[in-house]
Motif scaffolding. Sequence first.
Motif, short mmCIF file in Angstrom:
data_model
loop_
_atom_site.label_atom_id
_atom_site.label_comp_id
_atom_site.label_asym_id
_atom_site.label_seq_id
_atom_site.Cartn_x
_atom_site.Cartn_y
_atom_site.Cartn_z
N PRO A 172 -0.83 9.34 -5.00
CA PRO A 172 -1.23 9.89 -3.70
C PRO A 172 -2.74 10.03 -3.51
O PRO A 172 -3.24 9.94 -2.41
CB PRO A 172 -0.55 11.25 -3.65
N GLY A 173 -3.47 10.23 -4.58
CA GLY A 173 -4.91 10.38 -4.46
C GLY A 173 -5.69 9.09 -4.61
O GLY A 173 -6.92 9.11 -4.66
N ALA A 174 -4.98 7.97 -4.65
CA ALA A 174 -5.64 6.69 -4.88
C ALA A 174 -6.49 6.29 -3.67
O ALA A 174 -6.14 6.52 -2.53
CB ALA A 174 -4.61 5.60 -5.15
N ASN A 175 -7.63 5.69 -3.96
CA ASN A 175 -8.54 5.16 -2.95
C ASN A 175 -8.30 3.66 -2.89
O ASN A 175 -8.77 2.92 -3.75
CB ASN A 175 -9.97 5.50 -3.34
N ILE A 176 -7.56 3.19 -1.88
CA ILE A 176 -7.16 1.79 -1.79
C ILE A 176 -7.81 1.16 -0.58
O ILE A 176 -7.78 1.74 0.52
CB ILE A 176 -5.63 1.67 -1.70
N ASN B 292 -19.09 -8.67 5.27
CA ASN B 292 -17.96 -7.81 5.59
C ASN B 292 -17.25 -7.37 4.32
O ASN B 292 -16.88 -6.20 4.16
CB ASN B 292 -16.99 -8.55 6.52
N GLN B 293 -17.06 -8.29 3.38
CA GLN B 293 -16.43 -7.95 2.11
C GLN B 293 -17.26 -6.92 1.36
O GLN B 293 -16.73 -5.92 0.85
CB GLN B 293 -16.26 -9.20 1.26
N ALA B 294 -18.56 -7.14 1.30
CA ALA B 294 -19.45 -6.23 0.58
C ALA B 294 -19.45 -4.85 1.23
O ALA B 294 -19.43 -3.82 0.54
CB ALA B 294 -20.87 -6.78 0.54
N ASN B 295 -19.44 -4.80 2.56
CA ASN B 295 -19.43 -3.52 3.26
C ASN B 295 -18.14 -2.75 2.98
O ASN B 295 -18.17 -1.53 2.80
CB ASN B 295 -19.60 -3.72 4.77
N ARG B 296 -17.02 -3.43 2.93
CA ARG B 296 -15.75 -2.75 2.63
C ARG B 296 -15.76 -2.18 1.21
O ARG B 296 -15.30 -1.07 0.97
CB ARG B 296 -14.57 -3.70 2.80
N ILE B 297 -16.30 -2.97 0.27
CA ILE B 297 -16.37 -2.50 -1.11
C ILE B 297 -17.32 -1.31 -1.23
O ILE B 297 -17.02 -0.31 -1.90
CB ILE B 297 -16.78 -3.65 -2.06
N LYS B 298 -18.48 -1.38 -0.54
CA LYS B 298 -19.43 -0.27 -0.57
C LYS B 298 -18.82 1.00 0.03
O LYS B 298 -19.02 2.10 -0.49
CB LYS B 298 -20.70 -0.64 0.20
N PHE C 83 0.83 -1.20 0.00
CA PHE C 83 0.00 0.00 0.00
C PHE C 83 0.86 1.26 0.00
O PHE C 83 0.54 2.23 -0.67
CB PHE C 83 -0.92 0.04 1.23
N LYS C 84 1.94 1.23 0.76
CA LYS C 84 2.81 2.40 0.85
C LYS C 84 3.38 2.77 -0.53
O LYS C 84 3.38 3.94 -0.91
CB LYS C 84 3.94 2.13 1.84
N GLY C 85 3.83 1.77 -1.27
CA GLY C 85 4.36 2.03 -2.60
C GLY C 85 3.31 2.58 -3.55
O GLY C 85 3.57 3.51 -4.32
N LEU C 86 2.11 2.04 -3.49
CA LEU C 86 1.02 2.53 -4.34
C LEU C 86 0.64 3.96 -3.97
O LEU C 86 0.40 4.79 -4.84
CB LEU C 86 -0.20 1.62 -4.22
N LYS C 87 0.58 4.25 -2.67
CA LYS C 87 0.24 5.60 -2.23
C LYS C 87 1.30 6.61 -2.63
O LYS C 87 1.00 7.76 -2.89
CB LYS C 87 0.04 5.64 -0.71
N ALA D 145 -15.00 6.98 -2.97
CA ALA D 145 -14.61 7.35 -4.33
C ALA D 145 -15.65 8.28 -4.95
O ALA D 145 -15.30 9.26 -5.62
CB ALA D 145 -14.44 6.10 -5.19
N ASN D 146 -16.92 8.01 -4.70
CA ASN D 146 -17.99 8.85 -5.22
C ASN D 146 -17.89 10.26 -4.64
O ASN D 146 -18.03 11.25 -5.35
CB ASN D 146 -19.35 8.23 -4.92
N GLY D 147 -17.61 10.35 -3.35
CA GLY D 147 -17.46 11.66 -2.71
C GLY D 147 -16.26 12.41 -3.24
O GLY D 147 -16.31 13.61 -3.47
N LEU D 148 -15.16 11.70 -3.46
CA LEU D 148 -13.96 12.33 -4.02
C LEU D 148 -14.23 12.83 -5.42
O LEU D 148 -13.79 13.91 -5.81
CB LEU D 148 -12.79 11.36 -4.03
#
Length: 54
Positions: free
Chosen positions: A10-14, A27-33, A2-6, A39-42
């Motif tokens: 820098p603006g990536a939503n990971i 739990n998986q679905a909630n994390r994706i939502k 994650f650190k390398g990707l960020k 991302a929608n807010g950004l």
Amino acid sequence: MFKGLKQLYPGANIAAIDYDAGVSVVNQANRIKLMMSIANGLDRNCTNKAIRET
């Protein structure tokens, strides 16, 4: 990882999504939502900023 990707994006939503057998599908679905709502807010903020600058 994650650190390398960020550093590269820098603006990536990971978000980390666990696909282990012990992790619930809910739990998986909630994390994706959550990731998608952030991302929608950004995206809305970027669009509003672009409109104000024109």
